[in-house]
Design an enzyme around this catalytic site. Structure first.
Site, short mmCIF file in Angstrom:
data_model
loop_
_atom_site.label_atom_id
_atom_site.label_comp_id
_atom_site.label_asym_id
_atom_site.label_seq_id
_atom_site.Cartn_x
_atom_site.Cartn_y
_atom_site.Cartn_z
N TYR A 163 -8.33 -8.05 7.42
CA TYR A 163 -9.36 -7.42 6.61
C TYR A 163 -10.58 -8.34 6.52
CZ TYR A 163 -5.61 -4.14 6.00
OH TYR A 163 -4.61 -3.24 6.26
N THR A 186 0.85 -1.19 0.00
CA THR A 186 0.00 0.00 0.00
C THR A 186 0.88 1.24 0.00
OG1 THR A 186 -1.85 -1.08 1.10
CG2 THR A 186 -1.69 1.30 1.35
N HIS A 221 -7.38 -11.18 -1.17
CA HIS A 221 -6.74 -10.78 0.09
C HIS A 221 -7.55 -11.34 1.27
CE1 HIS A 221 -4.38 -8.73 2.92
NE2 HIS A 221 -4.39 -7.50 2.44
N ASN A 245 -4.24 -10.38 7.04
CA ASN A 245 -3.92 -9.10 7.69
C ASN A 245 -5.10 -8.38 8.34
OD1 ASN A 245 -1.77 -8.86 4.95
ND2 ASN A 245 -1.03 -9.10 7.04
N ASN A 298 -3.91 -5.50 13.03
CA ASN A 298 -5.31 -5.08 13.06
C ASN A 298 -6.10 -5.79 14.14
OD1 ASN A 298 -5.35 -3.02 11.11
ND2 ASN A 298 -5.53 -4.49 9.43
#
Length: 369
Positions: free
Chosen positions: A186, A32, A181, A184, A241
């Site tokens: 999400y 990112t 994805h 992580n 996260n």
């Protein structure tokens, strides 16, 4: 399926997966960079950025929103509008002109968002559990992430459809394939791990139910692409996260064994560093998961040239992804080959900004110059 793994294999060995031939086993990890333009269109600078790094055997793009509602950070690109697709086509053309391969990484951030990105609406998640100590960067600076709203069961097919449409758009943009994805912290990871999923419908409870959304998304993307052009990224044991699972080895072993039956392009594993995690972490490395997954494994997690070659020789992975090294070294493959020093990264320019720290890192002089 995985091709040769022997003592002779190293990062410079070619590799074939599905219909695609990689000239080396060095993968540019998704990174990112928060430089998208108005409308979350990849910036014109991104064409140069990805072209500079096309000597990687495979590029995986920065995480890219499958839909406008999937955004959680400022200036991250999408692949849900025609303007976005057109710019991505410029990028894929540039990479292909250099002889490279490029997959798009499709994501939905779930609870790792803020109402500023969602027209004032709460972020969505499997359950209304706020991530502790997590902020996101907005036009007003860092903001605490509020408690999300639990998705209604009836809303979930709409999420799956967004991924299917994004896969169609990515195909039109000229990508060689798509990575889903599921890592992580999400949305897909939030459904998968029981620390964030306390649902009582068919998407909660058992690991089979918690994995349901991930496999529905894989099927949707696989309805657009042949399965051997679809990859999946997972982060077993990762705490980023504010993620946790009470039985991570059991949860991810179940998922990986099911993935092994799908003839995917690859499984991309983010290995947890020993310092990570609030809970005791059993072995969640590629070394452990290889027994369940004979196909192509990409491994990521702070690898060096030496450690990358070692994991290939041991046969626990087939490809190695490098992240921060690619930020500051567009010619990373050549630097590895020559055992040359690396450019120091400018951390202040990792996220947002101009061409500084993005496309202005110097390459090595031509060999023999």
């Amino acid at each position: 399926m995985s091709t040769n793994t022997s003592q002779e294999v190293d990062l410079f060995s070619p590799y074939t997966f599905g219909p695609l031939q990689m000239r080396n086993r060095i993968v540019m990890a998704p990174l990112t960079r928060s430089r998208a333009e108005k409308g979350n269109v990849p910036s014109s600078m991104a064409v140069t950025y990805y072209r500079q790094r096309a000597t990687a055997g495979l590029i995986i793009t920065e995480a890219t929103q499958a839909s406008a509602g999937g955004q959680g950070y400022i200036s991250t690109p999408g692949v849900h509008s025609q303007e976005q697709v057109q710019r991505w086509k410029e990028i894929t053309d540039a990479v292909h002109e250099e002889g490279g391969l490029i997959f798009v990484q499709l994501w939905h951030v779930g609870r790792i968002s803020h109402p500023v990105f969602r027209n004032g609406q709460q972020p969505v998640a499997p359950s209304p559990i706020a991530p502790r100590g997590v902020q996101t960067y907005t036009t007003d600076g860092f903001q605490d992430i509020p408690a999300p709203r639990a998705l209604e069961t009836s809303e979930i097919p709409g999420i799956v459809e967004e991924f299917r449409q994004a896969a169609l758009n990515a195909k039109a943009a000229g990508f060689d394939g798509a990575e889903i994805h599921g890592a992580n912290g999400y949305l897909l990871d939030q459904f998968l791990e029981d620390g964030t999923n306390q649902r009582t419908d068919q998407y909660g409870g058992s690991v089979e139910n918690r994995a349901r959304l991930l496999f529905e998304v894989i099927a949707a993307v696989g309805s657009v692409w042949d399965s051997d052009r679809v990859g999946v990224r997972l982060s077993p044991g990762g705490s980023f996260n504010d993620m946790c699972d009470s039985h991570p080895q059991q949860t991810f072993s179940h998922v990986v064994q099911r993935l092994a039956d799908l003839n995917l392009a690859y499984l991309h594993l983010v290995e947890p560093p020993p310092s990570q995690g609030e809970h005791p972490v059993p072995d969640l490395s590629a070394r452990y998961f290889r027994q369940f997954y004979p196909g192509t494994i990409i491994v990521a997690g702070g690898y060096t040239l030496e450690r990358g070659n070692q994991v290939l020789r041991e046969g626990f992975a087939d490809l190695v992804a490098f992240g921060q090294l690619f930020i500051a070294n567009p010619d990373l493959v050549e630097r590895f080959r020559r055992n040359a020093p690396f450019n120091p990264p400018d951390r202040d320019s990792f996220y947002g900004g101009t061409d500084k720290g993005y496309v202005d890192y110097p390459a090595l002089p031509a060999s023999g110059a």
